[in-house]
Design an enzyme around this catalytic site. Structure first.
Site, short mmCIF file in Angstrom:
data_model
loop_
_atom_site.label_atom_id
_atom_site.label_comp_id
_atom_site.label_asym_id
_atom_site.label_seq_id
_atom_site.Cartn_x
_atom_site.Cartn_y
_atom_site.Cartn_z
N LYS A 90 19.19 6.66 -21.39
CA LYS A 90 17.75 6.80 -21.11
C LYS A 90 17.11 7.86 -22.01
O LYS A 90 16.07 7.61 -22.62
CB LYS A 90 17.51 7.21 -19.65
N ARG A 141 13.51 7.75 -9.36
CA ARG A 141 14.93 7.64 -9.04
C ARG A 141 15.14 7.23 -7.58
O ARG A 141 16.29 7.07 -7.16
CB ARG A 141 15.61 8.98 -9.28
N ARG A 156 29.81 14.20 -23.50
CA ARG A 156 28.67 15.10 -23.65
C ARG A 156 28.99 16.46 -23.02
O ARG A 156 28.59 17.50 -23.53
CB ARG A 156 27.42 14.50 -22.99
N ARG A 186 26.86 20.66 -20.61
CA ARG A 186 25.92 20.54 -19.50
C ARG A 186 26.66 20.67 -18.18
O ARG A 186 27.68 20.01 -17.98
CB ARG A 186 25.20 19.19 -19.59
N ARG A 209 27.04 11.64 -9.03
CA ARG A 209 25.80 11.11 -9.63
C ARG A 209 25.82 9.58 -9.63
O ARG A 209 24.80 8.94 -9.43
CB ARG A 209 25.65 11.64 -11.06
P1 B4P Z 1 21.66 9.57 -21.56
O1 B4P Z 1 21.87 8.45 -20.64
O2 B4P Z 1 20.56 9.46 -22.56
O3 B4P Z 1 21.57 10.83 -20.59
P2 B4P Z 1 20.34 11.34 -19.73
O4 B4P Z 1 19.05 10.75 -20.12
O5 B4P Z 1 20.44 12.78 -19.89
O6 B4P Z 1 20.57 10.81 -18.26
P3 B4P Z 1 21.16 11.50 -16.99
O7 B4P Z 1 20.92 10.52 -15.90
O8 B4P Z 1 22.56 11.89 -17.27
O9 B4P Z 1 20.39 12.87 -16.72
P4 B4P Z 1 18.93 13.33 -16.33
O10 B4P Z 1 18.59 14.38 -17.31
O11 B4P Z 1 17.94 12.20 -16.21
O12 B4P Z 1 22.92 9.88 -22.49
C1 B4P Z 1 24.20 10.21 -22.06
C2 B4P Z 1 25.17 10.40 -23.23
O13 B4P Z 1 25.48 9.14 -23.82
C3 B4P Z 1 24.63 11.26 -24.36
O14 B4P Z 1 25.64 12.13 -24.78
C4 B4P Z 1 24.29 10.27 -25.47
O15 B4P Z 1 24.44 10.81 -26.76
C5 B4P Z 1 25.28 9.18 -25.23
N1 B4P Z 1 24.81 7.84 -25.63
C6 B4P Z 1 23.55 7.35 -25.48
N2 B4P Z 1 23.48 6.09 -25.96
C7 B4P Z 1 24.74 5.77 -26.41
C8 B4P Z 1 25.31 4.59 -26.99
N3 B4P Z 1 24.61 3.48 -27.24
N4 B4P Z 1 26.63 4.61 -27.32
C9 B4P Z 1 27.38 5.73 -27.09
N5 B4P Z 1 26.88 6.88 -26.54
C10 B4P Z 1 25.58 6.89 -26.20
O16 B4P Z 1 19.09 13.95 -14.86
C11 B4P Z 1 19.96 15.04 -14.58
C12 B4P Z 1 19.88 15.44 -13.09
O17 B4P Z 1 18.54 15.94 -12.76
C13 B4P Z 1 20.10 14.31 -12.07
O18 B4P Z 1 21.47 14.09 -11.79
C14 B4P Z 1 19.32 14.85 -10.83
O19 B4P Z 1 20.07 15.78 -10.12
C15 B4P Z 1 18.13 15.56 -11.44
N6 B4P Z 1 16.95 14.66 -11.54
C16 B4P Z 1 16.40 14.18 -12.70
N7 B4P Z 1 15.36 13.36 -12.44
C17 B4P Z 1 15.23 13.33 -11.08
C18 B4P Z 1 14.35 12.64 -10.18
N8 B4P Z 1 13.38 11.82 -10.64
N9 B4P Z 1 14.51 12.83 -8.85
C19 B4P Z 1 15.45 13.65 -8.37
N10 B4P Z 1 16.33 14.32 -9.15
C20 B4P Z 1 16.23 14.17 -10.50
#
Ligand code: B4P
Length: 190
Positions: free
Chosen positions: A14, A89, A128, A134, A145
């Site tokens: 994402k 979410r 990651r 992180r 998660r």
């Molecule tokens: P991403 O999937 O891009 O990670 P993210 O956006 O950070 O999502 P995530 O759900 O983990 O965390 P968020 O910050 O939203 O990438 C993951 C990895 O994969 C990276 O290292 C990337 O380089 C790699 N990758 C990507 N594409 C690839 C591909 N095609 N091939 C190989 N590798 C690839 O949320 C974090 C926390 O915040 C949540 O757990 C929650 O506690 C809180 N939170 C956030 N939003 C919330 C909400 N709306 N409500 C309540 N809590 C919330």
């Protein structure tokens, strides 16, 4: 205005794809995860509360997250729309997002759902964790998660399917190839 939700399990890409979409279509990239991590880094009251949930792999309470988004929707100018990344979410957040947009004469144009197998998600997040350190990218937290995703976030698929707004994108493979599939869907909206 083009208002897009990028949706998927933790690690589905994402943040990665969200940044690319926002840049190409001049959208305000709103990542609730990034916003919360900033609050934690700055040791604000909100950040301290958020950290209690994030470090355990749980969702931060809806009221906190919705409050942050409401402010952004009202005050952002100079863009062609919003790219919501990691928000909504929960179904409650989805309902509230629709309301807040409507109050500002907007609506969600499309939800892009990145589909990636669970084993690959775990591998990406562990990787990651090693690279970026992180705090929530360790095996135990990743497992909670993913549970939270299945129980609290996946019901949104039905919510957006009923609105006819959901497009599923194959989220495994080359990052640029995945982006091209997204561009095809996005260009059809213009
Ligand atoms: P991403 O999937 O891009 O990670 P993210 O956006 O950070 O999502 P995530 O759900 O983990 O965390 P968020 O910050 O939203 O990438 C993951 C990895 O994969 C990276 O290292 C990337 O380089 C790699 N990758 C990507 N594409 C690839 C591909 N095609 N091939 C190989 N590798 C690839 O949320 C974090 C926390 O915040 C949540 O757990 C929650 O506690 C809180 N939170 C956030 N939003 C919330 C909400 N709306 N409500 C309540 N809590 C919330």
């Amino acid at each position: 205005m083009l208002n897009i939700v990028i949706f998927g399990a933790p690690g589905s890409g994402k943040g990665t794809q969200g940044g690319m979409i926002a840049k190409r279509y001049n959208l305000q990239h709103v990542s609730t995860g990034e916003l919360l991590r900033k609050e934690i880094k700055n040791a604000t009251e909100l950040g301290k509360t958020a950290n209690e949930y994030i470090s355990k792999g749980q969702l931060v309470p809806d009221t906190i997250v919705i409050g942050m988004i409401e402010e952004l929707i009202k005050t952002t100018t100079g863009v062609d729309g919003f790219l919501f990344d990691g928000f909504p979410r929960t179904v409650t957040q989805g309902v509230e997002l629709d309301k807040k947009l409507e109050e500002n004469n907007m609506s969600i144009s499309k939800v892009l759902c990145l589909d990636v197998e669970e084993n690959e998600l775990i591998e990406r997040l562990l990787n990651r964790g090693k690279l970026e350190g992180r705090a929530d990218d360790n095996r135990e937290t990743i497992e909670s998660r993913l549970d939270v995703y299945h129980n609290q976030t996946q019901p949104l698929i039905d919510f957006y399917n009923k609105q006819g707004k959901m497009s599923v994108i194959e989220g495994s493979g080359d990052i640029n190839a995945i982006f091209q599939s997204i561009v095809e869907v996005m260009d059809n909206l213009l």
